[in-house]
Design an enzyme around this catalytic site. Structure first.
Site, PDB file in Angstrom:
ATOM      1  N   HIS A  35       0.820  -1.221   0.000  1.00  0.00           N
ATOM      2  CA  HIS A  35       0.000   0.000   0.000  1.00  0.00           C
ATOM      3  C   HIS A  35       0.850   1.266   0.000  1.00  0.00           C
ATOM      4  CE1 HIS A  35      -3.706   2.099   0.179  1.00  0.00           C
ATOM      5  NE2 HIS A  35      -4.395   1.163   0.796  1.00  0.00           N
ATOM      6  N   ASP A  37      -2.280   2.555  -4.200  1.00  0.00           N
ATOM      7  CA  ASP A  37      -3.503   2.634  -3.392  1.00  0.00           C
ATOM      8  C   ASP A  37      -4.449   1.489  -3.737  1.00  0.00           C
ATOM      9  OD1 ASP A  37      -2.733   4.919  -2.007  1.00  0.00           O
ATOM     10  OD2 ASP A  37      -3.480   6.241  -3.591  1.00  0.00           O
TER      11      ASP A  37
END
Length: 451
Positions: free
Chosen positions: A424, A428
């Site tokens: 992450h 995203d």
């Protein structure tokens, strides 16, 4: 000028290696690029080439010992040169400080330095028996070690009884044996030694700690057995923990209707039934589709570096291969430019080499994305752990026939769960999920792969 032979650093995660076999003996002449020794890492055994021309003057780290990367393993000398004896110290890399002496098994003791004159047969016997020629009293002409000298020395070692029971310092054992005994809290003086001269080795200590570990070789686990956390198992454990600690990992899932993929596989198998090509598997088709999806979503084919996010130019597709004692991930180089059947052939070649311990370092380095398939175990879905420094890893579950709605009708469809773990920090959720959805779309309608 003397040239030091160092423990190489193969890959970002390699911290240490084990000298499994010296291919040259002290006094042998070698040329630059010639194979010198074999080093075993966490997953493969690879050959170390000579860094220069000369004579193998000193072996610093003997066979069977594990030392950190950049440790001095041996020394090459030019003709007529007598370098100072080296110790197994770690050579500092750029921007780092030396970590000092490496944990080598043998205690250093004064020895004859320089080239040891010896007959070829004496060298061969010394190499086979693990004897340092510098320890052997020479009786040949001009101080030359001859065959009988080595045999006499070996007989003397074999006849030497184990050191008296007492302090650890009085025990004839390697440093690694002392360390293993200390960690286990056992009296090393009570361990029978099987090395030369009844020397206690690390293997002897582990056998004493885990007397039933031999049953592991037969595949039968005995209640109460303690399995040593070493070798490949330990490295995998360390790498997985480091992966979890050093990346912000998130896993997302999708259940895909792969009925068309099943039909495509069956058609391809029928088409190539009379050829030497492999029988196409679901994994082959998924690998081909992953390459296409990565081209559509290049951020997933990247890694995080000190300079930032580095996008890979091509897809080096890692395929996880389960071994008896662990897992290895060779990668298909430039898989994105290969056809489906080419990928299928290459995957089988790498899997075979992995199971035969024949992989080269280039084949386990440089991966950009990994696929791990557990369908053969009968698992529906799972959360795979990233293979550093890659941004994504795809988990493939089994196919199952289920009632589903297709073209407005309830019918039996073949379903498969795909799981994507991603970093992450690099990407995203929405872009990562879009990649997974694109992949699922390709598998649900494989004809779109041709577009």
């Amino acid at each position: 000028m003397a040239v030091e032979i160092l423990m190489p650093k193969w890959g970002l995660t390699m911290k240490e290696g084990t000298v499994s076999k010296w291919l040259k003996a002290i006094g042998d002449t070698v040329t630059k690029g010639e194979n010198l020794l074999e080093v075993e890492t966490s997953k493969i055994t690879n050959t170390v080439e000579s860094p220069g021309d000369g004579t193998l003057h000193q072996i610093v780290v003997p066979e069977g010992e594990t030392v950190p990367v950049m440790t001095i393993l041996g020394v090459l000398a030019e003709e007529g040169e007598t370098p100072e004896p080296r110790q197994a110290v770690v050579i500092a890399q750029e921007g780092e400080e030396s970590s000092g002496p490496a944990p080598v098994a043998e205690k250093e003791k004064p020895k004859k330095s320089g080239f040891i004159p010896a007959s070829p047969l004496a060298r061969r016997l010394a190499k086979d028996w693990g004897i340092d020629l510098a320890d052997v009293p020479a009786t040949g002409p001009k101080g030359r070690v001859v065959e009988q000298d080595v045999r006499d020395y070996k007989d003397k070692l074999d006849a030497t009884p184990a050191a008296p029971v007492g302090t650890a310092a009085a025990v004839y054992a390697s440093d690694s044996a002392f360390e293993a005994a200390k960690k286990a809290g056992i009296d090393i003086s009570l361990v029978p030694g099987t090395g030369i001269g009844a020397k206690i080795t690390k293997a002897d200590v582990l056998k004493a700690i885990h007397p039933s570990a031999a049953h592991l070789q037969t595949g039968r686990l005995i209640p109460g057995t303690v399995i040593p956390m070493d070798g490949m198992r330990k490295v995998i454990a360390d790498n997985m923990m480091a992966s979890l600690h050093n990346a912000a990992q998130l896993t997302v899932f999708v259940e895909a209707d792969v009925t068309p993929m099943v039909e495509l596989r069956d058609k391809l198998r029928k088409k190539h039934a009379d050829t030497d090509l492999p029988r196409v598997s679901y994994n082959d088709i998924i690998a081909y589709a992953v390459c296409r999806a990565l081209k559509d979503h290049p951020i997933m084919n990247s890694c995080l570096t000190d300079a930032g996010i580095e996008l890979a130019g091509n897809v080096n597709l890692g395929i996880a291969v389960a071994l008896e004692d662990g897992l290895v991930v060779p990668n298909v180089k430039m898989a994105d430019v290969l056809g489906l059947m080419d990928i299928a052939v290459r995957i089988r070649e790498l899997a075979k080499k992995a199971r035969n311990n024949e992989l080269g370092m280039d084949e386990i380095q440089g991966g950009t994305f990994t696929i791990t398939n557990v369908s053969m175990i009968g698992v529906d879905g799972f959360t795979p752990i990233l293979n550093p420094p890659e941004t994504g890893i795809l988990g493939v579950g089994r196919t199952r026939e289920k009632p589903g709605v297709h073209n407005g009708q309830i019918c039996i469809r073949t379903m498969m769960t795909l799981s994507l773990t991603f970093d992450h920090r690099v990407v995203d959720g929405a872009p990562a999920m879009s990649f997974l959805r694109t992949l699922a779309d390709y598998l649900e309608d494989p004809l779109t792969l041709l577009g």
